[in-house]
Enzyme design. Structure first.
Site, short mmCIF file in Angstrom:
data_model
loop_
_atom_site.label_atom_id
_atom_site.label_comp_id
_atom_site.label_asym_id
_atom_site.label_seq_id
_atom_site.Cartn_x
_atom_site.Cartn_y
_atom_site.Cartn_z
N HIS A 182 123.30 35.68 53.91
CA HIS A 182 122.16 36.34 54.57
C HIS A 182 122.66 37.62 55.21
CE1 HIS A 182 118.37 36.97 56.32
NE2 HIS A 182 118.30 35.99 57.21
N ASP A 190 122.15 45.44 51.87
CA ASP A 190 123.49 45.26 52.43
C ASP A 190 124.54 46.14 51.76
OD1 ASP A 190 122.84 43.00 54.21
OD2 ASP A 190 122.42 41.96 52.34
N HIS A 198 119.11 39.74 44.89
CA HIS A 198 118.40 39.32 46.08
C HIS A 198 117.52 38.14 45.73
CE1 HIS A 198 115.69 39.51 49.58
NE2 HIS A 198 116.65 40.17 50.17
#
Length: 434
Positions: free
Chosen positions: A274, A369, A313
């Site tokens: 996460h 990210d 994702h």
């Protein structure tokens, strides 16, 4: 027959059931049935009824929400209907936070009052700094952040009072204001630096940078860095029913105070699958070392020896819209800080992932990210602070989800069922007979 229903025939009994279909704003995304309606499907009166079985909640709607919309196939992210691209270009973090929490963009007077009310809680908190000072040398910054958020429930006499809207609003403003103070404190502790008192007159992001870096060689009061931080926080502010948001709701559903719920959400965010993914990206880029080493690393990815961090994702099967914005923001940051050499590795990895069938067929596009850690590193932050920064950004989203939960008459304590696969009843065996 009602066309907005599902007809189910139980082949075990031959009985037929009609179950209503629910629709969201977009019927093509929001059609659902209440799984509680399946309970009526029984073999006998002693039968509990049919359960929906959905490991990891791959296809389960746990709530009805008006906060955030995602179309993972098309790469769309909207807060309260507003495209993330527009908010990142025009809005501020506190304005976006207001939007998430209250459903509309504020008028100037509303925004001024909101900013003032949040900044009133961006203040020195002796109990917080005393707590952070007690963490051992080498403690992970995010581990400290989880501990601080949970401990906040002991700081305030009314922390467990959540029954009225007035006190709920107090908790919201308090958490919004204290989050960057806590984040800066755990960073300073991790670096062996003295704590920096906040200066609310600077504004949210300028003050946050001051609390993090004042007195160090990396501290710059630069509008470009302040704006970059605004954008990063906006992009991280909410993301529908992800692991941490659903944890916030799950803990909150028990009647726990929002500080404890936020600690639970932060604990979920801590995981490398996460929020910790940006830290994993930096470790991967450092392991690769240079553009020349990329082909060998990609070969290891093909052979399933390593994972390509920052790609793919759970929801997006297209380019994460936040990644495109962050990539542009990185260029603006580097004009101030100097170029982070890891960016060349990142750009080449992205090119390969967008062109080669191995990655395209698996929908492995860059996610949020992939570039965010590079920017935070360029600003001067160590890798273990990346998820802490994410947590500060995500606070209004967590609180918007909690606020929505508090006003949802359908929500009760979260309590999933299970499909029991264990032993049938057995008699206890005395020790001597085993």
């Amino acid at each position: 027959m009602n066309k907005d229903s599902l007809t189910i025939t139980d082949n075990r009994t031959g009985k037929t059931y009609e179950v209503p279909i629910l629709y969201g704003t977009y019927p093509e995304y929001g059609a659902a049935i209440r799984t509680a309606d399946l309970k009526q499907i029984k073999v006998s009166e002693d039968d509990f009824g049919l359960l929906g079985y959905d490991p990891s909640y791959l296809n389960t709607g746990s709530c009805q929400s008006s906060v955030t919309f995602i179309d993972g196939e098309k790469g769309i992210l909207r807060y309260r209907g507003y495209p993330i691209e527009q908010l990142a270009q025009h809005s501020t973090y506190l304005e976006t936070s207001y939007l998430l929490l209250y459903g509309e963009l504020p008028a100037q007077a509303q925004l001024d009052a909101w900013n003032e009310s949040v900044m009133a809680y961006v203040k020195a908190e002796p109990k917080l700094t005393e707590l952070v000072s007690g963490f051992g040398k080498g403690s992970h910054a995010m581990g400290m952040m989880v501990g601080v958020l949970g401990s906040l429930s002991t700081f305030y006499d009314n922390a467990r009072d959540i029954d009225t809207e007035d006190v709920q609003e107090l908790h919201i403003r308090r958490l919004m204001g204290i989050a960057p103070v806590a984040a800066a404190a755990v960073y300073r502790q991790s670096q062996g630096l003295p704590f920096v008192d906040p200066d609310p007159s600077l504004g949210f992001c300028a003050n946050y940078l001051k609390m993090l870096f004042e007195g160090t060689s990396v501290y710059r009061s630069d509008p470009a860095l302040e704006r970059a931080l605004e954008v990063l926080l906006i992009l991280h502010a909410d993301h529908e029913q992800n692991c941490s948001a659903s944890t916030m709701r799950g803990v909150g559903s028990s009647g726990a105070d929002p500080y404890s719920a936020a600690a639970g959400a932060a604990g979920a965010l801590y995981g490398p699958a996460h929020g910790g993914a940006n830290e994993a990206v930096l470790k991967m880029l450092n392991e690769i070392g240079s553009v020349d080493n990329i082909p060998a690393y990609i070969k290891r990815v093909y052979n399933r020896e390593v994972l390509l961090q920052g790609f793919g994702h759970r929801v997006y099967k297209n380019y994460d819209p936040r990644a495109a914005i962050i990539k542009k923001t990185a260029e603006e940051v580097f004009e101030v800080t100097g170029k982070n050499p890891l960016i060349d590795i990142a750009v080449e990895l992205e090119r390969i992932a967008l062109e080669e069938e191995f990655f395209i067929s698996r929908s492995l596009y860059p996610n949020v990210d992939f570039y965010s850690g590079i920017i935070y590193q360029a600003m001067g932050l160590p890798t273990d602070m990346m998820t802490v920064m994410f947590a500060v950004g995500r606070m209004p989203g967590w609180l918007a989800q909690w606020k929505e939960l508090m006003h949802d008459p359908e929500q009760r304590i979260a309590r999933p069922r299970q499909i029991y696969m264990g032993e049938d009843i057995r008699d206890y065996t005395p020790m001597g007979e085993r």
